[in-house]
Design an enzyme around this catalytic site. Structure first.
Site, PDB file in Angstrom:
ATOM      1  N   LYS A  92       0.836  -1.189   0.000  1.00  8.44           N
ATOM      2  CA  LYS A  92       0.000   0.000   0.000  1.00  8.44           C
ATOM      3  C   LYS A  92       0.880   1.251   0.000  1.00  8.44           C
ATOM      4  O   LYS A  92       0.716   2.151  -0.804  1.00  8.44           O
ATOM      5  CB  LYS A  92      -0.920  -0.015   1.227  1.00  8.44           C
ATOM      6  CG  LYS A  92      -1.758   1.225   1.346  1.00  8.44           C
ATOM      7  CD  LYS A  92      -2.590   1.224   2.605  1.00  8.44           C
ATOM      8  CE  LYS A  92      -3.131   2.620   2.870  1.00  8.44           C
ATOM      9  NZ  LYS A  92      -3.917   2.706   4.084  1.00  8.44           N
ATOM     10  N   GLU A 142      10.885  -4.450   3.869  1.00  5.53           N
ATOM     11  CA  GLU A 142      10.915  -5.879   3.534  1.00  5.53           C
ATOM     12  C   GLU A 142      10.549  -6.084   2.060  1.00  5.53           C
ATOM     13  O   GLU A 142      11.193  -6.843   1.336  1.00  5.53           O
ATOM     14  CB  GLU A 142       9.901  -6.662   4.407  1.00  5.53           C
ATOM     15  CG  GLU A 142      10.241  -6.750   5.880  1.00  5.53           C
ATOM     16  CD  GLU A 142       9.744  -5.559   6.696  1.00  5.53           C
ATOM     17  OE1 GLU A 142       9.360  -4.526   6.092  1.00  5.53           O
ATOM     18  OE2 GLU A 142       9.758  -5.664   7.935  1.00  5.53           O
ATOM     19  N   GLY A 162      -4.238  -1.715   5.390  1.00  8.44           N
ATOM     20  CA  GLY A 162      -3.495  -2.876   4.884  1.00  8.44           C
ATOM     21  C   GLY A 162      -4.159  -4.193   5.276  1.00  8.44           C
ATOM     22  O   GLY A 162      -4.350  -5.082   4.456  1.00  8.44           O
ATOM     23  N   ARG A 163      -4.554  -4.306   6.545  1.00  9.06           N
ATOM     24  CA  ARG A 163      -5.129  -5.582   7.016  1.00  9.06           C
ATOM     25  C   ARG A 163      -6.578  -5.747   6.588  1.00  9.06           C
ATOM     26  O   ARG A 163      -7.198  -6.773   6.863  1.00  9.06           O
ATOM     27  CB  ARG A 163      -5.000  -5.676   8.529  1.00  9.06           C
ATOM     28  CG  ARG A 163      -5.576  -4.492   9.278  1.00  9.06           C
ATOM     29  CD  ARG A 163      -5.125  -4.457  10.727  1.00  9.06           C
ATOM     30  NE  ARG A 163      -5.546  -3.245  11.423  1.00  9.06           N
ATOM     31  CZ  ARG A 163      -4.871  -2.105  11.419  1.00  9.06           C
ATOM     32  NH1 ARG A 163      -3.756  -1.993  10.717  1.00  9.06           N
ATOM     33  NH2 ARG A 163      -5.309  -1.061  12.080  1.00  9.06           N
ATOM     34  N   GLU A 180      -3.566  -6.034  15.298  1.00  5.96           N
ATOM     35  CA  GLU A 180      -3.086  -4.746  14.786  1.00  5.96           C
ATOM     36  C   GLU A 180      -4.206  -3.708  14.839  1.00  5.96           C
ATOM     37  O   GLU A 180      -3.965  -2.518  14.990  1.00  5.96           O
ATOM     38  CB  GLU A 180      -2.548  -4.895  13.357  1.00  5.96           C
ATOM     39  CG  GLU A 180      -1.606  -3.761  12.964  1.00  5.96           C
ATOM     40  CD  GLU A 180      -0.953  -3.938  11.607  1.00  5.96           C
ATOM     41  OE1 GLU A 180      -1.676  -3.886  10.589  1.00  5.96           O
ATOM     42  OE2 GLU A 180       0.269  -4.118  11.545  1.00  5.96           O
ATOM     43  N   HIS A 238      -2.688 -32.213  19.443  1.00 10.84           N
ATOM     44  CA  HIS A 238      -1.478 -32.931  19.856  1.00 10.84           C
ATOM     45  C   HIS A 238      -0.354 -31.965  20.173  1.00 10.84           C
ATOM     46  O   HIS A 238       0.804 -32.368  20.279  1.00 10.84           O
ATOM     47  CB  HIS A 238      -1.071 -33.911  18.744  1.00 10.84           C
ATOM     48  CG  HIS A 238      -2.150 -34.904  18.467  1.00 10.84           C
ATOM     49  ND1 HIS A 238      -2.260 -36.095  19.159  1.00 10.84           N
ATOM     50  CD2 HIS A 238      -3.214 -34.861  17.621  1.00 10.84           C
ATOM     51  CE1 HIS A 238      -3.331 -36.759  18.719  1.00 10.84           C
ATOM     52  NE2 HIS A 238      -3.927 -36.026  17.796  1.00 10.84           N
ATOM     53  N   LYS A 282      10.330   0.281  13.461  1.00 11.65           N
ATOM     54  CA  LYS A 282      10.842   0.501  12.095  1.00 11.65           C
ATOM     55  C   LYS A 282      11.948   1.559  12.121  1.00 11.65           C
ATOM     56  O   LYS A 282      12.993   1.409  11.494  1.00 11.65           O
ATOM     57  CB  LYS A 282       9.715   0.983  11.176  1.00 11.65           C
ATOM     58  CG  LYS A 282       8.677  -0.070  10.843  1.00 11.65           C
ATOM     59  CD  LYS A 282       7.648   0.505   9.875  1.00 11.65           C
ATOM     60  CE  LYS A 282       6.434  -0.375   9.730  1.00 11.65           C
ATOM     61  NZ  LYS A 282       5.367   0.211   8.939  1.00 11.65           N
TER      62      LYS A 282
HETATM   63  O1  F6P Z   1       3.768  -2.232   9.559  1.00 10.60           O
HETATM   64  C1  F6P Z   1       2.465  -2.659   9.566  1.00 10.60           C
HETATM   65  C2  F6P Z   1       1.870  -2.520   8.183  1.00 10.60           C
HETATM   66  O2  F6P Z   1       1.703  -1.172   7.892  1.00 10.60           O
HETATM   67  C3  F6P Z   1       0.566  -3.267   8.043  1.00 10.60           C
HETATM   68  O3  F6P Z   1      -0.507  -2.563   8.507  1.00 10.60           O
HETATM   69  C4  F6P Z   1       0.528  -3.545   6.584  1.00 10.60           C
HETATM   70  O4  F6P Z   1      -0.371  -4.555   6.238  1.00 10.60           O
HETATM   71  C5  F6P Z   1       1.980  -3.918   6.335  1.00 10.60           C
HETATM   72  O5  F6P Z   1       2.715  -3.080   7.203  1.00 10.60           O
HETATM   73  C6  F6P Z   1       2.461  -3.753   4.927  1.00 10.60           C
HETATM   74  O6  F6P Z   1       2.325  -2.426   4.507  1.00 10.60           O
HETATM   75  P1  F6P Z   1       2.406  -2.027   2.993  1.00 10.60           P
HETATM   76  O7  F6P Z   1       1.287  -2.681   2.270  1.00 10.60           O
HETATM   77  O8  F6P Z   1       2.310  -0.537   2.971  1.00 10.60           O
HETATM   78  O9  F6P Z   1       3.729  -2.507   2.469  1.00 10.60           O
END
Ligand code: F6P
Length: 549
Positions: A206, A212, A270-271, A356, A387, A507
């Site tokens: 987003k 990452e 995002g979620r 979150e 288990h 971060k």
């Molecule tokens: O750091 C948390 C977050 O912002 C989440 O809310 C989101 O789903 C994820 O990182 C990834 O964010 P993006 O889609 O902006 O890479």
């Protein structure tokens, strides 16, 4: 909470104290109609039972009186009205000055929601049309046989959940793999199973600021250039990339040049982005029609949440019960246990959605919250979980409410195995609820030196959710139901469920620390000023051992 609200909440708390004096055994003895009274069906009222979801919450430690007080709370807080306002585009995400319009992502084309003078439903449908045409062309072209989704959090868990959940039930046209972690072992392992010429990378972010995702996109690009034997800037590379973002220009600036890009909007959390272009990978796998079914399932639940009376509003009821367990009865965690292997990612997906969203201790007005908010959400698939961690659920010192999820019709024809699976699920909720007393043990199997160890305390709450089969529509309904449960909890807690400030500090610190890691230990850099003693020690140890690679 305002004065009247405070009184209503006190009444709910009083119900909690009263109910603590009773037990599930007693509640079932007192009310022979409890099972019917404390279960609801969600879905198609016109009789298509295949799309219905049945939820039995009779094994929750709650009775009608307590539920009525929770309904009074819902009424006082105007939860359903607030849901309608959210759906109508009100900017309820105050800290980010945004609407929370995930429901617009599956809104009927005939409706409209105006935000800042723009009809977002029309924009959504324009994008859906573009997605469909891209999906159709990739599927008919047959060039790409492997889709690698690069994204993390909601940009990974949503599409991965859909792919895994529907894989057995629908014909998958392409194979999908998901890469989230900056731990490059993950992408290296995925790439080792890909053929460059046949691989399409869908880079989902987003914000397009997520370290990452940027790192993995860079590695993917280098790998492609090397395997295809072309220069990194060659436009052939761009043809292997698709970007999904609210800020596609940032993608280009960061070096991720893609021949195609699809948008989401700043008003999608995002979620909450599972119903957007973020789910391009499973769309490519199963086709646009299947994704439309998924959206239809979500839309049905959106409508029911908005239009049902509280007594028949399942997302509302289950959201209130979540509050009941966490903030009234004080249970600090919640286990999600699907008895469906295809839903193995559901606990992780819900972990982000619930924790979150609601793992916060400051209210919308900036004041500290007055109640316990999000439980720790965790889980695993049944029967494997039996288990592993069920011992603790049955006899541990903490009570963990459990959510069981199962399906009547598996996609395979091994009905003997399936019946045993479901029997296990029912048995677990029964054992948790009713346990086995010392007296029963003595009379059933006799007394011996282990009798005390065999005692099962019972009185451990659970909800069981059942559906006919795991179709795209059912999956959409299930996910929307959880989204709205989270909304209900957020309103009661008085928090903003749509921001995530708690992830920011980590971060920032990681960026600071990463520049220190690559300096050799003897560089003389003064970590003393910038780092605490523990972090300094860790950095120094790492520097000594990482070598000069
Ligand atoms: O750091 C948390 C977050 O912002 C989440 O809310 C989101 O789903 C994820 O990182 C990834 O964010 P993006 O889609 O902006 O890479």
């Amino acid at each position: 909470m305002v004065d009247e609200g405070f009184k209503v909440w006190q009444r709910v708390l009083a119900q909690g104290s009263r109910i603590a004096e009773t037990s599930l055994r007693e509640l079932f003895v007192q009310d022979s109609g409890r099972s019917e009274r404390f279960s609801r069906t969600l879905g198609d009222d016109n009789g298509d039972t295949n799309n219905q979801i049945f939820a039995d919450f009779s094994k929750q430690l709650i009775d009608q009186q307590a539920l009525d007080e929770l309904f009074a709370l819902a009424k006082d807080l105007q939860i359903v009205e607030q849901f309608a306002e959210m759906r109508g585009g009100l900017k309820i995400n105050l800290t980010e000055h945004q609407s929370a319009l995930h429901t617009a992502l599956r809104a009927d084309i005939k409706t409209s929601v105006i935000v800042d003078g723009r009809d977002v439903v029309a924009e959504v449908h324009t994008e859906l049309k573009a997605l469909r045409s891209f999906v159709d062309s990739v599927r008919s072209d047959r060039k790409f046989k492997k889709i690698v989704n690069i994204g993390i959090g909601g940009s990974d868990l949503g599409p991965a959940l859909i792919y895994e959940a529907l894989f057995d039930n629908y014909q998958s046209f392409v194979e999908c793999a998901f890469v989230a972690n900056i731990d490059a072992h993950e992408i290296k392992s995925v790439l080792s199973k890909c053929v460059a010429a046949e691989t399409l990378f869908v880079v989902c972010s987003k914000s397009f600021n997520t370290v990452e995702t940027l790192s993995n996109a860079r590695i993917a690009k280098q790998w492609l250039a090397e395997k295809l034997g072309v220069d990194i800037g060659n436009k052939i590379i761009a043809g292997h990339f698709v970007v999904v973002s609210a800020y596609p220009d940032r993608a280009t600036k960061s070096g991720v040049v893609a021949a195609n890009s699809f948008k989401i909007w700043p008003w999608v959390g995002g979620r909450y982005s599972i119903s957007s272009a973020m789910s391009l990978a499973p769309m490519l796998a199963f086709g646009a029609d299947v994704f439309d079914e998924f959206l239809a399932g979500m839309r049905e639940v959106d409508d029911q949440m908005q239009n049902s009376v509280p007594e028949n509003n399942l997302p509302l009821i289950l959201g209130l019960i979540d509050v009941w367990n966490c903030s009234v009865l004080g249970h600090t965690s919640q286990a999600i246990v699907p008895y469906a292997h295809q839903l193995k990612l559901l606990p992780s997906y819900l972990q982000q959605l619930m924790m979150e969203s609601n793992g916060k201790s400051v209210q919308v007005d900036g004041e500290p919250t007055s109640m316990r908010t999000s439980p720790v959400v965790w889980g695993g698939v049944g029967a494997n979980a039996q288990h592993a961690f069920f011992q603790m659920l049955h006899q541990g010192t903490d009570v963990v409410p459990v959510e069981f999820i199962g399906f009547a019709q598996p996609t395979h024809n091994e009905m003997l195995a399936h019946d045993i699976l479901i029997a296990n699920m029912f048995a677990q909720s029964k054992a948790l609820a009713f346990g086995r007393s010392l007296t029963e043990i003595k009379s059933d199997i006799g007394d011996d030196e282990n009798s005390q160890h065999r005692v099962m305390p019972g009185n451990r709450p659970s909800t069981t959710v059942l559906a006919s089969n795991l179709s795209a529509r059912t999956l959409g309904s299930l996910v929307a139901m959880y989204e709205h449960r989270v909304f209900v909890q957020g309103v009661v807690f008085g928090i903003n469920s749509f921001d995530q400030w708690g992830v920011e500090l980590g971060k920032t610190l990681a960026t600071e620390i990463s520049s220190s890691l690559i300096k050799p230990a003897e560089s003389g850099e003064n970590l003393r000023d910038s780092q605490d003693a523990s972090t300094r020690g860790l950095i120094n140890w790492y520097r000594l051992h990482r070598g000069n690679r």
